[in-house]
Motif scaffolding. Structure first.
Motif, PDB file in Angstrom:
ATOM      1  N   ASP A  98      49.220  45.631  61.882  1.00  0.00           N
ATOM      2  CA  ASP A  98      50.204  45.575  60.941  1.00  0.00           C
ATOM      3  C   ASP A  98      50.167  46.415  59.635  1.00  0.00           C
ATOM      4  OD1 ASP A  98      51.476  43.590  62.645  1.00  0.00           O
ATOM      5  OD2 ASP A  98      50.294  42.164  62.012  1.00  0.00           O
ATOM      6  N   THR A 203      53.735  41.856  51.498  1.00  0.00           N
ATOM      7  CA  THR A 203      54.086  42.383  52.988  1.00  0.00           C
ATOM      8  C   THR A 203      55.175  41.257  53.647  1.00  0.00           C
ATOM      9  OG1 THR A 203      52.667  40.937  54.279  1.00  0.00           O
ATOM     10  CG2 THR A 203      51.576  42.789  53.036  1.00  0.00           C
ATOM     11  N   ARG A 204      55.738  41.918  54.742  1.00  0.00           N
ATOM     12  CA  ARG A 204      56.711  40.986  55.417  1.00  0.00           C
ATOM     13  C   ARG A 204      56.041  39.836  55.959  1.00  0.00           C
ATOM     14  NH1 ARG A 204      59.639  45.771  59.492  1.00  0.00           N
ATOM     15  NH2 ARG A 204      60.545  46.996  57.374  1.00  0.00           N
ATOM     16  N   GLN A 205      54.819  39.772  56.100  1.00  0.00           N
ATOM     17  CA  GLN A 205      54.177  38.576  56.757  1.00  0.00           C
ATOM     18  C   GLN A 205      53.793  37.619  55.718  1.00  0.00           C
ATOM     19  OE1 GLN A 205      53.271  41.670  57.704  1.00  0.00           O
ATOM     20  NE2 GLN A 205      53.979  41.753  59.782  1.00  0.00           N
ATOM     21  N   ARG A 249      44.783  34.994  52.735  1.00  0.00           N
ATOM     22  CA  ARG A 249      44.727  36.312  53.121  1.00  0.00           C
ATOM     23  C   ARG A 249      44.291  37.310  52.125  1.00  0.00           C
ATOM     24  NH1 ARG A 249      50.619  36.452  56.030  1.00  0.00           N
ATOM     25  NH2 ARG A 249      50.165  35.521  57.803  1.00  0.00           N
ATOM     26  N   VAL A 304      43.124  37.614  58.042  1.00  0.00           N
ATOM     27  CA  VAL A 304      43.572  38.463  58.736  1.00  0.00           C
ATOM     28  C   VAL A 304      42.533  39.080  59.997  1.00  0.00           C
ATOM     29  CG1 VAL A 304      44.984  39.317  56.915  1.00  0.00           C
ATOM     30  CG2 VAL A 304      42.684  40.435  57.210  1.00  0.00           C
ATOM     31  N   SER A 327      45.854  43.196  61.377  1.00  0.00           N
ATOM     32  CA  SER A 327      47.028  42.422  61.858  1.00  0.00           C
ATOM     33  C   SER A 327      46.931  40.839  61.047  1.00  0.00           C
ATOM     34  CB  SER A 327      47.119  42.661  63.100  1.00  0.00           C
ATOM     35  OG  SER A 327      46.013  42.033  64.019  1.00  0.00           O
ATOM     36  N   TRP A 328      48.093  40.248  61.588  1.00  0.00           N
ATOM     37  CA  TRP A 328      48.308  39.023  61.140  1.00  0.00           C
ATOM     38  C   TRP A 328      48.401  38.221  62.538  1.00  0.00           C
ATOM     39  CZ3 TRP A 328      49.319  42.369  57.970  1.00  0.00           C
ATOM     40  CH2 TRP A 328      49.244  42.054  56.514  1.00  0.00           C
TER      41      TRP A 328
END
Length: 328
Positions: A98, A203-205, A249, A304, A327-328
Motif C-alpha cells: 500500500d 493514509t487512507r488506512q 502502526r 504493518v 501493506s496493511w
C-alpha cells in the motif's frame, strides 16, 4: 617417514580442527562476548555474517591437509551460520504493498545533491526519509523534491518528504552528548542539531507514525577499540520513544550506524521488525556504497506488513538507499 608412521586422517590438522571449533563457538556465543574491552562484542556482531567466509577457507585447508577431524569440526560453524543467517539467503518478497518508503543517508559531502534528489524522486517512493542533510544542501533537496512531494518536514539534519499529508511533527531525543566534538564532516554540518524526528503520515488506512533517525557515528581506533557510546545512547533513547508511541502502526527509517545483530539495538528489535529480514532478498547491505559490507540503513516496522524490501542503486552518497513496500 614411512607410510605406517604417518598420522591418520583423524589425527591430522589438530590446529585446523581447533580453529573450526573456536569459530563455531564464537558465532553461537557471540552474545556472551563482553563489551567491557573496546566493545568487542558489538564489533563482532556488526560483521557477524562475514565470519561465515572462514568456513570455506578452513575447509580448503582441511582438504589440503586431508584432515578428517578438521572437516568434521567445521560442521559446527557451518550449522551455526546457517541457523543464524540461512533464512536471509532466499527471496522472501511478495507482490503488492500500500505504501513505498525509501531511506537514505545522503552524505553531507555529496558533491551533487540535486542529482541525488532526482534519483530518489524517480524511485517511486511515497515517503522519503533523508538524513545527514547539510545547511548547504537542504534548499537544494527542498527545491528538487517539491513537485513530487508536496509535504515535507526538516528538523536539523533529518527530513521526511511525503506525497501524503504530514502532521504532529516534532524532534525526538537522540541521546547525543553535544560537548566538544571533533569535526568529521564539512563545516556546514552542525553537530548540535536535531538528528531524529517523529511525524504522522495520513493514509487512507489511517495514521502512520514515522520516525526518521541518524544515530551517532562509530569509530574504531587502537585506544578506545570500537567506540559506540553516542550511538548506543541514541539507540536507547529511540527505543524509549518507540515504546511510548501510542500509534499501533510505526515505521522507523534512517541510518542507525549499526547492524541489527548488534546487541545495542535490542530495545528496538524487541519492538520493531526489520523489513529486510521479513521481505528482502539477501542481506541488503547498504554501506559503503562502493562495496557494501553492512546494512546500517534500516526500515523497521510495527503494525504493518512488509511485502518487499530492497536496496536501490547508488546516488552519489557513500550510502545506498534502502526501500520497502508495506501493506496493511
Amino acid at each position: 617417514m614411512h607410510a605406517a608412521s604417518r598420522p591418520g586422517p583423524w589425527r591430522r590438522g589438530p590446529l585446523l580442527a581447533a580453529l573450526a571449533l573456536l569459530l563455531g563457538l564464537l558465532m553461537v556465543l557471540h552474545r556472551r562476548i563482553p563489551n567491557r574491552i573496546g566493545n568487542l562484542g558489538s564489533l563482532v556482531e556488526t560483521f557477524l555474517p562475514w565470519f561465515g567466509l572462514f568456513v570455506p577457507v578452513l575447509l580448503a585447508a582441511a582438504l589440503w591437509r586431508r584432515s578428517a577431524s578438521a572437516v568434521a569440526a567445521l560442521l559446527l560453524p557451518a550449522v551455526v551460520w546457517l541457523n543464524l543467517f540461512g533464512g536471509l539467503l532466499g527471496d522472501r518478497s511478495h507482490q503488492g504493498g500500500d505504501l513505498t518508503v525509501v531511506s537514505q543517508n545522503v552524505d553531507a559531502g555529496n558533491p551533487d545533491p540535486a542529482a541525488t534528489a532526482r534519483d530518489l524522486a524517480g524511485s517511486g517512493a511515497d515517503v522519503l526519509a533523508l538524513v545527514e542533510l547539510s545547511e548547504r544542501a537542504k534548499p537544494v533537496y527542498e527545491r528538487a523534491l517539491a513537485k513530487a512531494y508536496p509535504h515535507h518536514v526538516v528538523l536539523g539534519t533529518v527530513g521526511l518528504w511525503s506525497r501524503l499529508p504530514l502532521s504532529d511533527s516534532r524532534p525526538v531525543d537522540d541521546g547525543m552528548d553535544y560537548g566538544p566534538l571533533a569535526a568529521t564532516k564539512p563545516a556546514d554540518v552542525k553537530p548540535a542539531s536535531t538528528r531524529a524526528l517523529r511525524t504522522t503520515v495520513t493514509t487512507r488506512q489511517g495514521p502512520l507514525a514515522v520516525y526518521v533517525a541518524h544515530l551517532g557515528s562509530v569509530r574504531v581506533n587502537p585506544r578506545a577499540g570500537f567506540s559506540t557510546a553516542q550511538r548506543d545512547r541514541g539507540a536507547q533513547a529511540l527505543a524509549q520513544a518507540v515504546a511510548a508511541e501510542k500509534n499501533e502502526r510505526v515505521v522507523l527509517l534512517g541510518d542507525l550506524n549499526g547492524t541489527l545483530d548488534d546487541r545495542a539495538f535490542a530495545g528496538l528489535t524487541s519492538r520493531l521488525r526489520s523489513a529486510q529480514d521479513v521481505a528482502g532478498d539477501g542481506f541488503g547491505f547498504s554501506w559503503p556504497a562502493t562495496f557494501p559490507v553492512a546494512r546500517i540503513d534500516q526500515v523497521l516496522v510495527r503494525g504493518v506488513r512488509p511485502e518487499r524490501s530492497w536496496v536501490l542503486p547508488a546516488t552519489g552518497s557513500d550510502h545506498l538507499p534502502v526501500a520497502a513496500a508495506i501493506s496493511w
